[in-house]
Every structure is written in C-alpha cells, then in structure tokens.
Motif scaffolding. Sequence first.
Motif, PDB file in Angstrom:
ATOM      1  N   ALA A 106      -7.591  35.485  12.064  1.00  0.00           N
ATOM      2  CA  ALA A 106      -7.611  35.345  10.802  1.00  0.00           C
ATOM      3  C   ALA A 106      -6.304  34.617  10.684  1.00  0.00           C
ATOM      4  O   ALA A 106      -5.840  33.892   9.861  1.00  0.00           O
ATOM      5  CB  ALA A 106      -7.373  36.655  10.333  1.00  0.00           C
ATOM      6  N   LEU A 107      -5.220  34.939  11.544  1.00  0.00           N
ATOM      7  CA  LEU A 107      -4.014  34.180  11.421  1.00  0.00           C
ATOM      8  C   LEU A 107      -3.960  32.502  11.702  1.00  0.00           C
ATOM      9  O   LEU A 107      -3.411  31.693  11.263  1.00  0.00           O
ATOM     10  CB  LEU A 107      -3.207  34.815  12.421  1.00  0.00           C
ATOM     11  N   ARG A 108      -5.150  32.234  12.760  1.00  0.00           N
ATOM     12  CA  ARG A 108      -5.363  31.146  13.041  1.00  0.00           C
ATOM     13  C   ARG A 108      -5.784  30.223  11.789  1.00  0.00           C
ATOM     14  O   ARG A 108      -5.402  29.287  11.655  1.00  0.00           O
ATOM     15  CB  ARG A 108      -6.349  30.703  14.305  1.00  0.00           C
ATOM     16  N   LEU A 109      -6.644  30.996  11.040  1.00  0.00           N
ATOM     17  CA  LEU A 109      -7.047  30.653   9.676  1.00  0.00           C
ATOM     18  C   LEU A 109      -5.799  30.245   8.617  1.00  0.00           C
ATOM     19  O   LEU A 109      -5.767  29.225   8.162  1.00  0.00           O
ATOM     20  CB  LEU A 109      -8.277  31.254   9.174  1.00  0.00           C
ATOM     21  N   VAL A 110      -5.114  31.223   8.711  1.00  0.00           N
ATOM     22  CA  VAL A 110      -4.071  31.187   7.688  1.00  0.00           C
ATOM     23  C   VAL A 110      -2.748  30.126   7.966  1.00  0.00           C
ATOM     24  O   VAL A 110      -2.737  28.978   7.330  1.00  0.00           O
ATOM     25  CB  VAL A 110      -2.957  32.350   7.831  1.00  0.00           C
ATOM     26  N   LEU A 111      -2.776  29.769   9.325  1.00  0.00           N
ATOM     27  CA  LEU A 111      -1.967  28.460   9.846  1.00  0.00           C
ATOM     28  C   LEU A 111      -2.623  27.376   9.618  1.00  0.00           C
ATOM     29  O   LEU A 111      -2.011  26.326   9.225  1.00  0.00           O
ATOM     30  CB  LEU A 111      -1.819  28.966  11.476  1.00  0.00           C
ATOM     31  N   SER A 112      -4.017  27.258   9.953  1.00  0.00           N
ATOM     32  CA  SER A 112      -4.757  26.181   9.475  1.00  0.00           C
ATOM     33  C   SER A 112      -4.603  25.725   8.086  1.00  0.00           C
ATOM     34  O   SER A 112      -4.482  24.762   7.753  1.00  0.00           O
ATOM     35  CB  SER A 112      -6.388  26.140   9.859  1.00  0.00           C
ATOM     36  N   GLY A 113      -4.775  26.497   7.129  1.00  0.00           N
ATOM     37  CA  GLY A 113      -4.345  26.417   5.825  1.00  0.00           C
ATOM     38  C   GLY A 113      -3.045  25.752   5.286  1.00  0.00           C
ATOM     39  O   GLY A 113      -3.102  24.974   4.553  1.00  0.00           O
ATOM     40  N   ILE A 114      -2.153  26.172   5.962  1.00  0.00           N
ATOM     41  CA  ILE A 114      -0.699  25.796   5.901  1.00  0.00           C
ATOM     42  C   ILE A 114      -0.456  24.432   6.296  1.00  0.00           C
ATOM     43  O   ILE A 114       0.044  23.431   5.768  1.00  0.00           O
ATOM     44  CB  ILE A 114       0.220  26.928   6.647  1.00  0.00           C
ATOM     45  N   LEU A 115      -1.116  24.261   7.742  1.00  0.00           N
ATOM     46  CA  LEU A 115      -1.022  22.902   8.106  1.00  0.00           C
ATOM     47  C   LEU A 115      -1.790  21.829   7.363  1.00  0.00           C
ATOM     48  O   LEU A 115      -1.438  20.540   7.459  1.00  0.00           O
ATOM     49  CB  LEU A 115      -1.648  22.806   9.668  1.00  0.00           C
ATOM     50  N   ALA A 116      -2.832  22.288   6.767  1.00  0.00           N
ATOM     51  CA  ALA A 116      -3.533  21.426   5.773  1.00  0.00           C
ATOM     52  C   ALA A 116      -2.851  21.166   4.524  1.00  0.00           C
ATOM     53  O   ALA A 116      -3.382  20.538   3.734  1.00  0.00           O
ATOM     54  CB  ALA A 116      -4.900  21.808   5.760  1.00  0.00           C
TER      55      ALA A 116
ATOM     56  N   LEU B  87     -13.299  19.543   4.930  1.00  0.00           N
ATOM     57  CA  LEU B  87     -12.517  18.517   6.031  1.00  0.00           C
ATOM     58  C   LEU B  87     -11.251  18.758   6.169  1.00  0.00           C
ATOM     59  O   LEU B  87     -10.726  18.575   7.397  1.00  0.00           O
ATOM     60  CB  LEU B  87     -12.899  17.136   5.081  1.00  0.00           C
ATOM     61  N   LEU B  88     -10.316  18.922   5.512  1.00  0.00           N
ATOM     62  CA  LEU B  88      -8.668  19.351   5.788  1.00  0.00           C
ATOM     63  C   LEU B  88      -8.523  20.609   6.267  1.00  0.00           C
ATOM     64  O   LEU B  88      -7.914  20.494   7.289  1.00  0.00           O
ATOM     65  CB  LEU B  88      -8.294  19.479   4.249  1.00  0.00           C
ATOM     66  N   CYS B  89      -9.299  21.667   6.273  1.00  0.00           N
ATOM     67  CA  CYS B  89      -8.943  22.970   6.965  1.00  0.00           C
ATOM     68  C   CYS B  89      -9.690  22.680   8.363  1.00  0.00           C
ATOM     69  O   CYS B  89      -9.045  22.996   9.218  1.00  0.00           O
ATOM     70  CB  CYS B  89      -9.628  24.214   6.421  1.00  0.00           C
ATOM     71  N   ALA B  90     -10.729  21.819   8.628  1.00  0.00           N
ATOM     72  CA  ALA B  90     -11.620  21.629   9.820  1.00  0.00           C
ATOM     73  C   ALA B  90     -10.693  20.927  10.658  1.00  0.00           C
ATOM     74  O   ALA B  90     -10.405  21.012  11.821  1.00  0.00           O
ATOM     75  CB  ALA B  90     -12.836  20.998   9.534  1.00  0.00           C
ATOM     76  N   ARG B  91      -9.775  19.759  10.048  1.00  0.00           N
ATOM     77  CA  ARG B  91      -9.027  18.938  11.053  1.00  0.00           C
ATOM     78  C   ARG B  91      -7.831  19.951  11.312  1.00  0.00           C
ATOM     79  O   ARG B  91      -7.532  19.732  12.612  1.00  0.00           O
ATOM     80  CB  ARG B  91      -8.377  17.736   9.802  1.00  0.00           C
ATOM     81  N   ALA B  92      -7.101  20.562  10.419  1.00  0.00           N
ATOM     82  CA  ALA B  92      -6.025  21.456  10.976  1.00  0.00           C
ATOM     83  C   ALA B  92      -6.426  22.432  12.048  1.00  0.00           C
ATOM     84  O   ALA B  92      -5.775  22.865  13.323  1.00  0.00           O
ATOM     85  CB  ALA B  92      -5.441  22.106   9.731  1.00  0.00           C
ATOM     86  N   TYR B  93      -7.763  22.945  11.913  1.00  0.00           N
ATOM     87  CA  TYR B  93      -8.046  24.303  12.779  1.00  0.00           C
ATOM     88  C   TYR B  93      -8.497  23.457  14.189  1.00  0.00           C
ATOM     89  O   TYR B  93      -8.227  24.026  15.171  1.00  0.00           O
ATOM     90  CB  TYR B  93      -9.550  24.697  12.247  1.00  0.00           C
ATOM     91  N   ALA B  94      -8.949  22.243  14.245  1.00  0.00           N
ATOM     92  CA  ALA B  94      -9.280  21.408  15.367  1.00  0.00           C
ATOM     93  C   ALA B  94      -7.901  21.181  16.242  1.00  0.00           C
ATOM     94  O   ALA B  94      -7.793  21.608  17.486  1.00  0.00           O
ATOM     95  CB  ALA B  94      -9.888  20.208  15.148  1.00  0.00           C
ATOM     96  N   VAL B  95      -6.755  20.969  15.521  1.00  0.00           N
ATOM     97  CA  VAL B  95      -5.618  20.743  16.004  1.00  0.00           C
ATOM     98  C   VAL B  95      -4.931  22.047  16.603  1.00  0.00           C
ATOM     99  O   VAL B  95      -4.431  22.185  17.638  1.00  0.00           O
ATOM    100  CB  VAL B  95      -4.434  19.999  15.156  1.00  0.00           C
ATOM    101  N   VAL B  96      -4.943  22.948  15.897  1.00  0.00           N
ATOM    102  CA  VAL B  96      -4.321  24.258  16.240  1.00  0.00           C
ATOM    103  C   VAL B  96      -5.222  24.536  17.434  1.00  0.00           C
ATOM    104  O   VAL B  96      -4.679  25.447  18.520  1.00  0.00           O
ATOM    105  CB  VAL B  96      -4.834  25.437  15.161  1.00  0.00           C
ATOM    106  N   ASP B  97      -6.494  24.294  17.835  1.00  0.00           N
ATOM    107  CA  ASP B  97      -7.348  24.636  18.908  1.00  0.00           C
ATOM    108  C   ASP B  97      -7.169  23.963  20.049  1.00  0.00           C
ATOM    109  O   ASP B  97      -7.935  23.928  20.904  1.00  0.00           O
ATOM    110  CB  ASP B  97      -8.838  24.530  18.419  1.00  0.00           C
TER     111      ASP B  97
END
Length: 330
Positions: free
Chosen positions: A30-40, A257-267
């Motif tokens: 869940a925290l990874r998702l929140v951070l992805s939202g912020i990075l996006a 698209l925006l969140c998937a990009r950020a999620y990939a970078v976090v990963d």
Amino acid sequence: MTEMNLARVSQLSSAVLDEVDRAVVGKREALRLVLSGILAGGHVLLEDFPGLGKTLAARSFAQTLGLDFRRAQFTPDLLPGDITGSFVYDQRTSEFEFRAGPLFAGLLLADEINRTPPKTQAALLEAMQEKQVTVEGRTFQLPRPFHVLATANPVEYEGTYPLPEAQLDRFLMRISFGYPTLDEEWEILSNRMARRREEQELEPVVDAEQLLAMQAAVEATVVDESVGRYCVALAAASRTHADVLMGASPRGALGLLLCARAYAVVDGRDYVTPEDVKAVAVPVLAHRITVKPELWMSNASGHSIVESLLRTVATPSAREHLAPGPTADV
C-alpha cells in the motif's frame, strides 16, 4: 533543479519506503502505491476504517520526503477560507494582508474530507487541479511540489457529504490499508513500548527539490505502445461492463499509464510491463466506476469490476525489445 537518473530514483524510493516502514508496519505494498501516486505527481485518497494508519502514513511520507506538512481536520462548519487562507486587516500598516491557510504546504493531509460541505471540498479540489487558489479576486500559486493525501471513512455516512464521481475523479488513486495480521499488530504494540513515547520521528531521505527531480526523471520511463493500448483497453472496457452505469474516462486511462510508470521505477525498472498496469489498476480505476443503482445492495463494486476486467481484457505479450534497462538490478 538538478537532473536525476532512474537508477537513483529507484534507490531513493526504496530508502523512502524502508524509512516509512519503521512507522507504518506491514503495509509495504500500500505504501508503494502511495509513493507511486506521489512520484506520478498526483493526489491520493486513503479510504479505510479509523485507526489503520492513514494519518501516520501521511505524516511519515512528509518527513521522509522532506516536505512541509499541514493537517486540516474537515468538519461540517469548515469554510473555504479556512483552508485557502484569507485577507486580514493589519492595524499597524492600515492594509489588508493575506494570511495563507494550510493549503500552502508541500503535503496536506485532508482528514475526513467527506465530513465537510461541497463548497469547501470544491475549494480543495480546485487547488489540487490548478495548483493555485483565488481569494477575493487575487490568485496565489501553491508551492511545488504540492500533494494532497485525503482520508475518508467508508462506513459512517451520517452527517457526511460523500464526494461525487466528478470530484473523486480528481484523485489519481484511492487506496485502502486494511487490517494488519496478528503478528503485525503485535509488532505495532512492541515498537510503541520500545520507543517509550507516542511520537515517532523519521529521518528525511530527500528534500522537496530532490522529489521534483525524481518526478521529472519518471517521465523518461519507457512505455511500449502495447502497454499503453492495454491501459486504454481497460478503461474502455469499464464503460461497457454489464454492471456499470458510468465507467472510467480517458483521465482514468492516463492515470493508469502515469501510475504504472512510477510503480515500475519504484520496483527498479526503467520500462513498464503489463504487470505494473495490473498492480495499479484497482487503486486507479475502481473509484472512477459507478455501479448501476439496482446493484447497490449486491456485491458489485468498482473493485470487483476492475478485477473482472483484469481477467477478461487480453494482456499484451512480452516483447523482445523490452530488455531490462540499467535500473533492473537496483
């Protein structure tokens, strides 16, 4: 603003999550998702039962990201000027001066957003969209970065003003933490006894300028056309589902698209896979879907509909040219 490569963004993202993990136990995904939202570059709605760490998560991210933190407790008598700020007469200068409200922060926690009237909700959501506020005809720019983490209680509706779909659509993601396991709950108690005080201070990992550089770097993430069209297909399928009154708009596809990009970078990757899209699909699309009124008493929900779409919409196959980039082994 200094430039930053994706490998460095991945390293800093992991460090941020490790630090927040110290305060918010057992909610890494869940925290990874929140951070992805912020990075996006978006805003996140945390909808869950009281006491599950929503406020703690917001404060923890503010500390680790080096952002100025403000909390606004939304109540039925809260006025737009209470969050935007207002002009106050200064007797020393015989002039009106602007006193900024809690919106002027790097990260604002809008606590129980559904407990305030629509007029105040609209003032907040206008600031989220335009990154500015207008008070008595004068426009004031909000600081950059500016992010809102809003909370909502999904069970107590007495005396609340639920956000309509058009306002919900302004949130890039809606995330629920859920209850911890028994071991995780004991770890929460154990950590509290060990530190012998209520407050938990976290160390800043980055500052506001570095966060802006991280967000700019995410724009360089590679997205294959097949993955982009997969985002479009999921959003489009939500509009034709048998249980849906209103599906996700093109803003939903863009959010995927925006969140998937950020999620990939976090990963730790510099390219997006269909699995990244699937990981963020429910938080991005579920709150943008309106179920038909006759199904409100059934088990049909935005969450269940998105999960059914992930099972039925064809997933693009792996592409040879999407070889792991320099961040793959970070």
